[in-house]
Design a protein around this motif. Structure first.
Motif, mmCIF file in Angstrom:
data_model
loop_
_atom_site.group_PDB
_atom_site.id
_atom_site.type_symbol
_atom_site.label_atom_id
_atom_site.label_comp_id
_atom_site.label_asym_id
_atom_site.label_seq_id
_atom_site.Cartn_x
_atom_site.Cartn_y
_atom_site.Cartn_z
ATOM 1 N N ALA A 1 -8.385 36.909 -59.370
ATOM 2 C CA ALA A 1 -7.071 36.528 -59.923
ATOM 3 C C ALA A 1 -6.060 37.662 -59.732
ATOM 4 C CB ALA A 1 -7.198 36.164 -61.395
ATOM 5 N N LYS A 2 -6.516 38.878 -59.888
ATOM 6 C CA LYS A 2 -5.580 40.003 -59.749
ATOM 7 C C LYS A 2 -5.344 40.350 -58.285
ATOM 8 C CE LYS A 2 -7.733 42.624 -62.877
ATOM 9 N NZ LYS A 2 -8.049 43.800 -63.701
ATOM 10 N N GLU A 3 -6.435 40.485 -57.530
ATOM 11 C CA GLU A 3 -6.287 41.005 -56.164
ATOM 12 C C GLU A 3 -5.766 39.966 -55.187
ATOM 13 O OE1 GLU A 3 -9.965 42.888 -55.093
ATOM 14 O OE2 GLU A 3 -9.704 44.453 -56.636
ATOM 15 N N VAL A 4 -6.195 38.735 -55.310
ATOM 16 C CA VAL A 4 -5.778 37.723 -54.324
ATOM 17 C C VAL A 4 -4.612 36.883 -54.853
ATOM 18 C CG1 VAL A 4 -6.520 35.765 -52.920
ATOM 19 C CG2 VAL A 4 -8.115 37.662 -53.372
ATOM 20 N N LEU A 5 -4.701 36.454 -56.108
ATOM 21 C CA LEU A 5 -3.634 35.587 -56.641
ATOM 22 C C LEU A 5 -2.420 36.389 -57.118
ATOM 23 C CD1 LEU A 5 -5.843 33.071 -58.699
ATOM 24 C CD2 LEU A 5 -5.038 32.838 -56.329
ATOM 25 N N GLY A 6 -2.605 37.696 -57.316
ATOM 26 C CA GLY A 6 -1.467 38.544 -57.691
ATOM 27 C C GLY A 6 -1.099 38.505 -59.162
ATOM 28 N N PHE A 7 -2.059 38.084 -60.032
ATOM 29 C CA PHE A 7 -1.787 38.105 -61.477
ATOM 30 C C PHE A 7 -1.682 39.562 -61.935
ATOM 31 C CE2 PHE A 7 -3.822 33.802 -62.936
ATOM 32 C CZ PHE A 7 -3.206 33.149 -61.889
ATOM 33 N N ASP A 8 -0.920 39.806 -62.992
ATOM 34 C CA ASP A 8 -0.778 41.169 -63.506
ATOM 35 C C ASP A 8 -2.058 41.628 -64.202
ATOM 36 O OD1 ASP A 8 2.183 41.810 -63.004
ATOM 37 O OD2 ASP A 8 2.186 39.768 -63.802
ATOM 38 N N GLU A 9 -2.717 40.710 -64.911
ATOM 39 C CA GLU A 9 -3.976 41.018 -65.578
ATOM 40 C C GLU A 9 -4.798 39.742 -65.613
ATOM 41 O OE1 GLU A 9 -5.719 43.390 -66.663
ATOM 42 O OE2 GLU A 9 -4.236 45.012 -66.460
ATOM 43 N N CYS A 10 -6.110 39.892 -65.747
ATOM 44 C CA CYS A 10 -6.935 38.714 -65.992
ATOM 45 C C CYS A 10 -8.065 39.156 -66.912
ATOM 46 C CB CYS A 10 -7.479 38.134 -64.687
ATOM 47 S SG CYS A 10 -8.318 36.552 -64.939
ATOM 48 N N ILE A 11 -8.253 38.437 -68.005
ATOM 49 C CA ILE A 11 -9.212 38.830 -69.034
ATOM 50 C C ILE A 11 -10.424 37.886 -68.987
ATOM 51 C CG2 ILE A 11 -9.482 39.417 -71.485
ATOM 52 C CD1 ILE A 11 -7.102 40.874 -70.220
ATOM 53 N N ASP B 1 8.536 21.872 -52.381
ATOM 54 C CA ASP B 1 8.390 23.282 -52.781
ATOM 55 C C ASP B 1 7.031 23.835 -52.383
ATOM 56 O OD1 ASP B 1 10.892 23.599 -53.829
ATOM 57 O OD2 ASP B 1 10.295 23.289 -55.926
ATOM 58 N N MET B 2 5.985 23.061 -52.660
ATOM 59 C CA MET B 2 4.636 23.596 -52.432
ATOM 60 C C MET B 2 4.362 23.795 -50.952
ATOM 61 S SD MET B 2 2.021 24.871 -53.781
ATOM 62 C CE MET B 2 2.182 24.488 -55.523
ATOM 63 N N SER B 3 4.803 22.857 -50.085
ATOM 64 C CA SER B 3 4.526 23.085 -48.662
ATOM 65 C C SER B 3 5.276 24.314 -48.163
ATOM 66 C CB SER B 3 4.786 21.850 -47.791
ATOM 67 O OG SER B 3 5.707 21.001 -48.368
ATOM 68 N N GLN B 4 6.469 24.533 -48.702
ATOM 69 C CA GLN B 4 7.210 25.733 -48.293
ATOM 70 C C GLN B 4 6.497 27.011 -48.765
ATOM 71 O OE1 GLN B 4 11.372 25.610 -49.263
ATOM 72 N NE2 GLN B 4 11.645 27.796 -48.813
ATOM 73 N N TRP B 5 6.073 27.027 -50.038
ATOM 74 C CA TRP B 5 5.392 28.226 -50.564
ATOM 75 C C TRP B 5 4.100 28.514 -49.795
ATOM 76 C CZ3 TRP B 5 6.086 26.201 -56.238
ATOM 77 C CH2 TRP B 5 7.396 26.493 -56.676
ATOM 78 N N LEU B 6 3.367 27.449 -49.436
ATOM 79 C CA LEU B 6 2.123 27.646 -48.673
ATOM 80 C C LEU B 6 2.448 28.220 -47.293
ATOM 81 C CD1 LEU B 6 0.103 24.417 -49.546
ATOM 82 C CD2 LEU B 6 -0.670 26.756 -49.968
ATOM 83 N N ALA B 7 3.466 27.652 -46.655
ATOM 84 C CA ALA B 7 3.843 28.113 -45.309
ATOM 85 C C ALA B 7 4.287 29.569 -45.344
ATOM 86 C CB ALA B 7 4.950 27.226 -44.746
ATOM 87 N N GLU B 8 4.937 29.976 -46.425
ATOM 88 C CA GLU B 8 5.410 31.355 -46.552
ATOM 89 C C GLU B 8 4.317 32.314 -47.037
ATOM 90 O OE1 GLU B 8 10.003 30.063 -47.780
ATOM 91 O OE2 GLU B 8 8.636 30.841 -49.319
ATOM 92 N N GLY B 9 3.136 31.789 -47.306
ATOM 93 C CA GLY B 9 2.033 32.626 -47.794
ATOM 94 C C GLY B 9 2.215 33.075 -49.232
ATOM 95 N N ARG B 10 3.034 32.373 -49.994
ATOM 96 C CA ARG B 10 3.278 32.783 -51.385
ATOM 97 C C ARG B 10 2.287 32.162 -52.357
ATOM 98 N NH1 ARG B 10 9.536 32.203 -52.629
ATOM 99 N NH2 ARG B 10 9.220 33.934 -54.056
ATOM 100 N N ILE B 11 1.550 31.164 -51.893
ATOM 101 C CA ILE B 11 0.515 30.538 -52.724
ATOM 102 C C ILE B 11 -0.815 30.628 -51.964
ATOM 103 C CG2 ILE B 11 -0.323 28.332 -53.653
ATOM 104 C CD1 ILE B 11 1.998 28.900 -55.330
ATOM 105 N N GLN B 12 -1.809 31.210 -52.637
ATOM 106 C CA GLN B 12 -3.165 31.279 -52.083
ATOM 107 C C GLN B 12 -3.984 30.146 -52.700
ATOM 108 O OE1 GLN B 12 -3.813 33.615 -49.750
ATOM 109 N NE2 GLN B 12 -1.651 34.186 -50.020
ATOM 110 N N TYR B 13 -4.967 29.667 -51.925
ATOM 111 C CA TYR B 13 -5.742 28.529 -52.413
ATOM 112 C C TYR B 13 -7.208 28.691 -52.032
ATOM 113 C CZ TYR B 13 -7.291 23.672 -52.894
ATOM 114 O OH TYR B 13 -7.971 22.527 -53.243
#
Ligand code: NDP
Length: 337
Positions: free
Chosen positions: A183-193, A291-303
Protein backbone atom coordinates in the motif's frame (compact mmCIF):
# COMPACT_ATOMS: atom_id res chain seq x y z
CA UNK A 1 -20.20 -27.36 -19.34
CA UNK A 2 -19.14 -27.22 -15.70
CA UNK A 3 -21.07 -25.16 -13.19
CA UNK A 4 -21.02 -24.52 -9.45
CA UNK A 5 -24.35 -24.40 -7.67
CA UNK A 6 -25.33 -23.42 -4.16
CA UNK A 7 -25.79 -26.80 -2.43
CA UNK A 8 -26.82 -25.43 0.98
CA UNK A 9 -26.87 -22.13 2.86
CA UNK A 10 -23.89 -21.46 5.14
CA UNK A 11 -24.19 -20.78 8.85
CA UNK A 12 -21.22 -18.53 9.60
CA UNK A 13 -18.23 -18.88 7.26
CA UNK A 14 -19.06 -20.69 3.99
CA UNK A 15 -17.72 -24.26 3.77
CA UNK A 16 -16.75 -26.26 0.65
CA UNK A 17 -19.87 -28.42 1.08
CA UNK A 18 -22.11 -25.37 0.59
CA UNK A 19 -21.07 -25.55 -3.10
CA UNK A 20 -21.40 -28.36 -5.67
CA UNK A 21 -19.56 -28.73 -8.96
CA UNK A 22 -21.76 -30.23 -11.66
CA UNK A 23 -21.42 -31.11 -15.30
CA UNK A 24 -24.38 -30.38 -17.56
CA UNK A 25 -24.96 -30.16 -21.29
CA UNK A 26 -23.82 -27.09 -23.16
CA UNK A 27 -26.87 -24.86 -23.75
CA UNK A 28 -28.04 -24.07 -27.32
CA UNK A 29 -28.74 -20.45 -28.30
CA UNK A 30 -32.13 -19.76 -29.93
CA UNK A 31 -32.76 -17.11 -32.59
CA UNK A 32 -31.77 -13.71 -31.13
CA UNK A 33 -29.47 -15.30 -28.54
CA UNK A 34 -25.81 -16.25 -28.25
CA UNK A 35 -23.65 -18.73 -26.40
CA UNK A 36 -21.05 -17.05 -24.16
CA UNK A 37 -17.91 -18.84 -23.01
CA UNK A 38 -16.56 -17.52 -19.73
CA UNK A 39 -12.86 -16.65 -19.55
CA UNK A 40 -12.78 -14.71 -16.25
CA UNK A 41 -15.13 -14.91 -13.26
CA UNK A 42 -15.12 -12.18 -10.61
CA UNK A 43 -15.34 -13.21 -6.95
CA UNK A 44 -16.69 -10.47 -4.69
CA UNK A 45 -17.70 -10.14 -1.02
CA UNK A 46 -21.37 -9.41 -1.91
CA UNK A 47 -21.75 -13.07 -2.98
CA UNK A 48 -21.83 -14.04 0.71
CA UNK A 49 -25.10 -12.08 0.95
CA UNK A 50 -26.58 -13.96 -2.02
CA UNK A 51 -25.86 -17.29 -0.29
CA UNK A 52 -28.10 -16.23 2.58
CA UNK A 53 -31.89 -15.94 2.46
CA UNK A 54 -31.95 -13.01 4.91
CA UNK A 55 -33.77 -10.03 3.41
CA UNK A 56 -31.42 -7.78 1.43
CA UNK A 57 -31.29 -5.40 -1.52
CA UNK A 58 -31.09 -8.35 -3.96
CA UNK A 59 -32.72 -11.78 -4.19
CA UNK A 60 -30.78 -14.75 -2.80
CA UNK A 61 -29.46 -17.53 -5.03
CA UNK A 62 -31.88 -20.46 -4.81
CA UNK A 63 -30.63 -23.84 -3.61
CA UNK A 64 -29.33 -25.95 -6.54
CA UNK A 65 -29.05 -22.82 -8.70
CA UNK A 66 -25.81 -21.55 -10.24
CA UNK A 67 -23.90 -19.06 -8.08
CA UNK A 68 -24.20 -15.55 -9.52
CA UNK A 69 -21.26 -13.42 -10.59
CA UNK A 70 -19.83 -11.02 -13.14
CA UNK A 71 -17.87 -12.62 -15.97
CA UNK A 72 -15.79 -11.62 -18.94
CA UNK A 73 -16.78 -13.89 -21.81
CA UNK A 74 -16.18 -14.46 -25.49
CA UNK A 75 -19.07 -14.99 -27.87
CA UNK A 76 -18.73 -18.63 -28.99
CA UNK A 77 -21.73 -18.92 -31.31
CA UNK A 78 -24.19 -16.19 -32.13
CA UNK A 79 -27.70 -15.94 -33.51
CA UNK A 80 -27.88 -12.28 -32.47
CA UNK A 81 -27.48 -9.61 -35.16
CA UNK A 82 -25.41 -7.19 -33.01
CA UNK A 83 -22.74 -9.59 -31.76
CA UNK A 84 -19.97 -11.41 -33.63
CA UNK A 85 -18.15 -14.62 -32.85
CA UNK A 86 -14.97 -14.09 -30.82
CA UNK A 87 -16.11 -10.71 -29.49
CA UNK A 88 -15.47 -10.03 -25.77
CA UNK A 89 -18.28 -8.97 -23.44
CA UNK A 90 -18.80 -8.15 -19.78
CA UNK A 91 -21.67 -10.38 -18.68
CA UNK A 92 -23.28 -11.86 -15.60
CA UNK A 93 -23.24 -15.56 -16.39
CA UNK A 94 -22.11 -16.68 -12.92
CA UNK A 95 -19.98 -19.61 -11.77
CA UNK A 96 -20.15 -21.71 -14.95
CA UNK A 97 -18.35 -22.27 -18.24
CA UNK A 98 -21.19 -21.30 -20.60
CA UNK A 99 -24.17 -18.98 -20.50
CA UNK A 100 -26.93 -17.94 -22.89
CA UNK A 101 -27.66 -14.26 -23.47
CA UNK A 102 -30.04 -12.22 -25.57
CA UNK A 103 -27.68 -9.26 -25.30
CA UNK A 104 -29.55 -7.53 -22.50
CA UNK A 105 -27.22 -5.94 -19.96
CA UNK A 106 -24.06 -6.96 -21.81
CA UNK A 107 -21.23 -4.48 -22.21
CA UNK A 108 -19.09 -4.87 -25.33
CA UNK A 109 -15.33 -4.99 -24.72
CA UNK A 110 -14.23 -5.25 -28.36
CA UNK A 111 -12.38 -7.90 -30.39
CA UNK A 112 -8.93 -7.50 -28.85
CA UNK A 113 -9.15 -5.78 -25.46
CA UNK A 114 -5.75 -5.18 -23.85
CA UNK A 115 -6.80 -6.18 -20.31
CA UNK A 116 -10.22 -7.86 -20.59
CA UNK A 117 -10.31 -8.83 -16.90
CA UNK A 118 -9.96 -5.18 -15.78
CA UNK A 119 -13.69 -4.87 -16.58
CA UNK A 120 -14.29 -6.91 -13.39
CA UNK A 121 -12.05 -4.70 -11.25
CA UNK A 122 -10.52 -1.30 -11.57
CA UNK A 123 -12.55 -0.43 -14.71
CA UNK A 124 -15.69 -2.17 -13.46
CA UNK A 125 -17.88 -2.57 -10.40
CA UNK A 126 -15.23 -2.24 -7.63
CA UNK A 127 -13.49 0.72 -9.28
CA UNK A 128 -16.82 2.45 -9.86
CA UNK A 129 -17.77 1.82 -6.22
CA UNK A 130 -14.54 3.42 -5.00
CA UNK A 131 -14.97 6.42 -7.30
CA UNK A 132 -18.59 7.27 -6.49
CA UNK A 133 -18.43 6.44 -2.78
CA UNK A 134 -15.35 8.53 -2.22
CA UNK A 135 -16.10 11.48 -4.49
CA UNK A 136 -19.87 11.80 -4.13
CA UNK A 137 -20.32 10.84 -0.46
CA UNK A 138 -16.81 11.30 0.95
CA UNK A 139 -16.25 14.72 -0.69
CA UNK A 140 -12.47 14.65 -0.02
CA UNK A 141 -10.60 17.94 0.02
CA UNK A 142 -6.87 18.57 -0.40
CA UNK A 143 -5.03 18.37 2.91
CA UNK A 144 -7.68 16.23 4.62
CA UNK A 145 -6.97 12.83 6.17
CA UNK A 146 -8.65 9.86 4.50
CA UNK A 147 -8.67 6.39 6.06
CA UNK A 148 -9.63 3.26 4.13
CA UNK A 149 -9.54 -0.41 5.18
CA UNK A 150 -9.20 -3.49 2.97
CA UNK A 151 -6.63 -1.14 1.51
CA UNK A 152 -5.11 -3.50 -1.06
CA UNK A 153 -8.42 -4.88 -2.39
CA UNK A 154 -9.92 -3.46 -5.58
CA UNK A 155 -12.21 -1.01 -3.78
CA UNK A 156 -9.81 0.12 -1.04
CA UNK A 157 -6.75 0.44 -3.28
CA UNK A 158 -8.71 2.59 -5.72
CA UNK A 159 -10.21 4.75 -2.95
CA UNK A 160 -6.77 5.51 -1.53
CA UNK A 161 -5.21 6.30 -4.88
CA UNK A 162 -8.06 8.63 -5.87
CA UNK A 163 -7.62 10.22 -2.45
CA UNK A 164 -3.97 10.89 -3.29
CA UNK A 165 -4.96 12.37 -6.67
CA UNK A 166 -7.30 14.72 -4.75
CA UNK A 167 -4.47 15.77 -2.42
CA UNK A 168 -5.46 13.92 0.77
CA UNK A 169 -3.22 12.35 3.36
CA UNK A 170 -4.15 8.68 2.93
CA UNK A 171 -3.90 6.08 5.68
CA UNK A 172 -4.67 2.48 4.75
CA UNK A 173 -5.59 -0.40 7.03
CA UNK A 174 -4.70 -3.89 5.78
CA UNK A 175 -4.07 -7.39 7.06
CA UNK A 176 -0.35 -8.12 7.36
CA UNK A 177 3.05 -6.60 6.78
CA UNK A 178 3.26 -7.47 3.09
CA UNK A 179 -0.06 -5.83 2.20
CA UNK A 180 0.90 -2.73 4.20
CA UNK A 181 4.24 -2.46 2.43
CA UNK A 182 2.50 -2.74 -0.95
CA UNK A 183 0.00 0.00 0.00
CA UNK A 184 2.82 2.40 0.78
CA UNK A 185 5.41 1.48 -1.82
CA UNK A 186 3.24 0.72 -4.84
CA UNK A 187 -0.08 2.47 -4.17
CA UNK A 188 1.61 5.54 -2.67
CA UNK A 189 -0.36 5.69 0.60
CA UNK A 190 1.23 7.85 3.30
CA UNK A 191 0.83 5.10 5.92
CA UNK A 192 -0.77 1.69 6.18
CA UNK A 193 -1.54 0.04 9.51
CA UNK A 194 -1.73 -3.72 10.04
CA UNK A 195 -5.03 -4.52 11.78
CA UNK A 196 -3.52 -7.74 13.17
CA UNK A 197 -1.01 -5.70 15.24
CA UNK A 198 -1.73 -5.79 18.98
CA UNK A 199 -1.44 -2.02 19.26
CA UNK A 200 -3.43 -1.42 16.05
CA UNK A 201 -5.64 1.32 17.55
CA UNK A 202 -2.62 3.20 18.96
CA UNK A 203 -0.77 2.96 15.64
CA UNK A 204 -3.82 4.26 13.79
CA UNK A 205 -4.18 7.18 16.20
CA UNK A 206 -0.48 8.06 15.78
CA UNK A 207 -0.80 8.01 11.97
CA UNK A 208 -3.91 10.22 12.12
CA UNK A 209 -2.41 12.99 14.25
CA UNK A 210 -4.85 15.53 12.76
CA UNK A 211 -7.86 13.25 13.13
CA UNK A 212 -9.89 11.66 10.32
CA UNK A 213 -11.97 13.69 7.85
CA UNK A 214 -13.13 10.86 5.57
CA UNK A 215 -13.43 7.23 6.62
CA UNK A 216 -14.34 4.97 3.71
CA UNK A 217 -15.98 2.01 5.47
CA UNK A 218 -15.31 -1.41 3.93
CA UNK A 219 -14.95 -3.68 6.94
CA UNK A 220 -16.65 -2.57 10.20
CA UNK A 221 -15.84 -4.37 13.47
CA UNK A 222 -12.68 -3.48 15.35
CA UNK A 223 -11.43 -1.18 12.58
CA UNK A 224 -14.47 1.05 12.99
CA UNK A 225 -14.04 0.94 16.78
CA UNK A 226 -10.50 2.32 16.36
CA UNK A 227 -11.61 4.94 13.82
CA UNK A 228 -14.59 6.34 15.72
CA UNK A 229 -12.73 8.31 18.44
CA UNK A 230 -10.46 9.85 15.77
CA UNK A 231 -13.23 11.30 13.59
CA UNK A 232 -13.14 15.09 13.17
CA UNK A 233 -16.08 17.47 13.24
CA UNK A 234 -17.90 17.30 9.87
CA UNK A 235 -16.30 13.97 8.95
CA UNK A 236 -17.90 11.94 6.14
CA UNK A 237 -18.29 8.16 6.12
CA UNK A 238 -19.24 6.48 2.83
CA UNK A 239 -20.66 3.19 4.15
CA UNK A 240 -19.66 0.78 1.43
CA UNK A 241 -19.26 -2.62 3.08
CA UNK A 242 -18.86 -4.46 6.39
CA UNK A 243 -16.90 -7.50 5.32
CA UNK A 244 -15.75 -8.36 8.86
CA UNK A 245 -19.42 -9.01 9.69
CA UNK A 246 -20.57 -11.00 6.64
CA UNK A 247 -19.95 -14.38 8.30
CA UNK A 248 -21.31 -13.28 11.69
CA UNK A 249 -24.15 -15.36 13.14
CA UNK A 250 -25.00 -13.03 16.04
CA UNK A 251 -24.45 -9.46 17.17
CA UNK A 252 -21.04 -8.87 18.80
CA UNK A 253 -20.75 -9.41 22.55
CA UNK A 254 -20.25 -6.59 24.99
CA UNK A 255 -22.15 -3.46 25.95
CA UNK A 256 -24.49 -1.82 23.44
CA UNK A 257 -22.57 1.12 21.98
CA UNK A 258 -25.30 2.43 19.69
CA UNK A 259 -26.01 5.49 21.84
CA UNK A 260 -22.29 6.32 21.96
CA UNK A 261 -22.13 6.13 18.15
CA UNK A 262 -25.21 8.31 17.76
CA UNK A 263 -23.80 10.80 20.26
CA UNK A 264 -20.60 11.06 18.21
CA UNK A 265 -22.56 11.53 14.96
CA UNK A 266 -24.56 14.29 16.63
CA UNK A 267 -21.92 16.38 18.37
CA UNK A 268 -19.42 16.06 15.53
CA UNK A 269 -22.07 16.49 12.79
CA UNK A 270 -20.77 13.38 11.04
CA UNK A 271 -22.43 12.25 7.82
CA UNK A 272 -22.61 8.50 7.33
CA UNK A 273 -24.30 7.24 4.19
CA UNK A 274 -24.73 3.79 2.75
CA UNK A 275 -24.90 3.18 -1.00
CA UNK A 276 -25.41 0.30 -3.43
CA UNK A 277 -23.38 1.13 -6.47
CA UNK A 278 -25.55 0.25 -9.47
CA UNK A 279 -28.85 1.03 -7.73
CA UNK A 280 -27.67 4.54 -6.84
CA UNK A 281 -25.13 5.54 -9.47
CA UNK A 282 -25.68 3.58 -12.72
CA UNK A 283 -26.41 6.87 -14.52
CA UNK A 284 -22.91 8.18 -13.66
CA UNK A 285 -20.88 5.29 -15.06
CA UNK A 286 -19.64 7.42 -17.98
CA UNK A 287 -17.96 9.98 -15.69
CA UNK A 288 -16.12 7.22 -13.89
CA UNK A 289 -15.03 5.42 -17.07
CA UNK A 290 -13.62 8.64 -18.53
CA UNK A 291 -11.60 9.61 -15.44
CA UNK A 292 -10.42 6.11 -14.65
CA UNK A 293 -9.19 5.28 -18.16
CA UNK A 294 -7.25 8.54 -18.17
CA UNK A 295 -5.69 7.90 -14.73
CA UNK A 296 -4.71 4.36 -15.77
CA UNK A 297 -3.18 5.60 -19.03
CA UNK A 298 -1.20 8.22 -17.10
CA UNK A 299 0.05 5.60 -14.62
CA UNK A 300 -1.63 7.37 -11.71
CA UNK A 301 -3.63 4.30 -10.66
CA UNK A 302 -1.96 0.95 -9.98
CA UNK A 303 -3.99 -2.24 -10.06
CA UNK A 304 -3.24 -5.69 -8.67
CA UNK A 305 -5.10 -8.84 -9.63
CA UNK A 306 -4.90 -12.27 -8.07
CA UNK A 307 -5.71 -14.79 -10.80
CA UNK A 308 -6.71 -18.29 -9.65
CA UNK A 309 -6.78 -20.97 -12.37
CA UNK A 310 -9.84 -23.19 -12.72
CA UNK A 311 -13.55 -22.85 -12.00
CA UNK A 312 -13.29 -25.80 -9.58
CA UNK A 313 -11.12 -23.64 -7.29
CA UNK A 314 -13.72 -20.85 -6.97
CA UNK A 315 -15.28 -22.06 -3.67
CA UNK A 316 -11.96 -22.23 -1.83
CA UNK A 317 -10.84 -18.87 -3.24
CA UNK A 318 -14.15 -17.28 -2.26
CA UNK A 319 -14.00 -18.66 1.29
CA UNK A 320 -10.49 -17.14 1.54
CA UNK A 321 -11.68 -13.74 0.28
CA UNK A 322 -13.85 -13.32 3.38
CA UNK A 323 -10.80 -14.08 5.56
CA UNK A 324 -8.39 -11.72 3.79
CA UNK A 325 -6.45 -14.50 2.04
CA UNK A 326 -6.67 -12.67 -1.31
CA UNK A 327 -4.06 -10.11 -2.26
CA UNK A 328 -5.56 -7.85 -4.93
CA UNK A 329 -8.72 -8.28 -6.98
CA UNK A 330 -9.71 -11.97 -6.89
CA UNK A 331 -10.48 -13.34 -10.36
CA UNK A 332 -10.95 -16.95 -11.48
CA UNK A 333 -9.53 -17.84 -14.87
CA UNK A 334 -12.28 -20.19 -15.96
CA UNK A 335 -11.15 -20.99 -19.53
CA UNK A 336 -8.47 -20.05 -22.04
CA UNK A 337 -9.45 -17.33 -24.50
P1 NDP B 1 -11.41 -7.13 -1.10
O1 NDP B 1 -10.68 -7.76 -2.21
O2 NDP B 1 -10.82 -5.96 -0.43
O3 NDP B 1 -11.66 -8.32 -0.07
C1 NDP B 1 -12.12 -8.16 1.20
C2 NDP B 1 -10.98 -7.78 2.17
O4 NDP B 1 -11.56 -7.43 3.39
C3 NDP B 1 -10.03 -8.89 2.52
O5 NDP B 1 -9.02 -9.09 1.56
C4 NDP B 1 -9.46 -8.41 3.84
O6 NDP B 1 -8.35 -7.55 3.60
C5 NDP B 1 -10.59 -7.56 4.41
N1 NDP B 1 -11.17 -8.22 5.57
C6 NDP B 1 -11.80 -9.40 5.62
N2 NDP B 1 -12.17 -9.69 6.87
C7 NDP B 1 -11.75 -8.66 7.64
C8 NDP B 1 -11.82 -8.36 9.04
N3 NDP B 1 -12.41 -9.20 9.89
N4 NDP B 1 -11.31 -7.18 9.46
C9 NDP B 1 -10.70 -6.33 8.61
N5 NDP B 1 -10.60 -6.57 7.27
C10 NDP B 1 -11.12 -7.71 6.81
O7 NDP B 1 -12.91 -6.77 -1.52
P2 NDP B 1 -13.51 -5.59 -2.42
O8 NDP B 1 -12.50 -4.53 -2.63
O9 NDP B 1 -14.16 -6.21 -3.58
O10 NDP B 1 -14.67 -5.03 -1.48
C11 NDP B 1 -14.39 -4.20 -0.36
C12 NDP B 1 -15.71 -3.85 0.34
O11 NDP B 1 -16.54 -3.11 -0.54
C13 NDP B 1 -16.53 -5.05 0.80
O12 NDP B 1 -17.08 -4.76 2.06
C14 NDP B 1 -17.63 -5.13 -0.24
O13 NDP B 1 -18.78 -5.76 0.25
C15 NDP B 1 -17.85 -3.65 -0.51
N6 NDP B 1 -18.52 -3.34 -1.78
C16 NDP B 1 -19.66 -2.59 -1.72
C17 NDP B 1 -20.32 -2.19 -2.86
C18 NDP B 1 -21.53 -1.33 -2.75
O14 NDP B 1 -22.19 -1.10 -3.76
N7 NDP B 1 -21.86 -0.83 -1.59
C19 NDP B 1 -19.84 -2.62 -4.19
C20 NDP B 1 -18.59 -3.35 -4.15
C21 NDP B 1 -17.96 -3.71 -2.98
P3 NDP B 1 -7.15 -7.43 4.67
O15 NDP B 1 -6.40 -8.73 4.59
O16 NDP B 1 -6.38 -6.28 4.21
O17 NDP B 1 -7.78 -7.25 6.00
Amino acid sequence: NRRIVLASRPHGAPQPENFRLESVEKPEPQEGEMLLRSVYLSLDPYMRGRMSDAKSYAEPVAIDEVMVGGTVCQVETTRHPDFEEGEWVLAYTGWQDYGISNGEGLIKLGKTPVHPSYALGVMGMPGFTAYMGLLDIGQPKAGETLVVAAATGPVGATVGQIGKIKGCRVIGVAGGVEKCRYAKEVLGFDECIDHYAEDFAEQLAAACDKGIDVYFENVGGKVFDAVMPLLNTSARIPLCGLVSQYNATALPEGPDRMSMLMGQLLVKRIKMQGFIIFDDYAHRYGEFAKDMSQWLAEGRIQYKEQLVEGLENAPEAFIGLLEGKNFGKLVIKTNDP
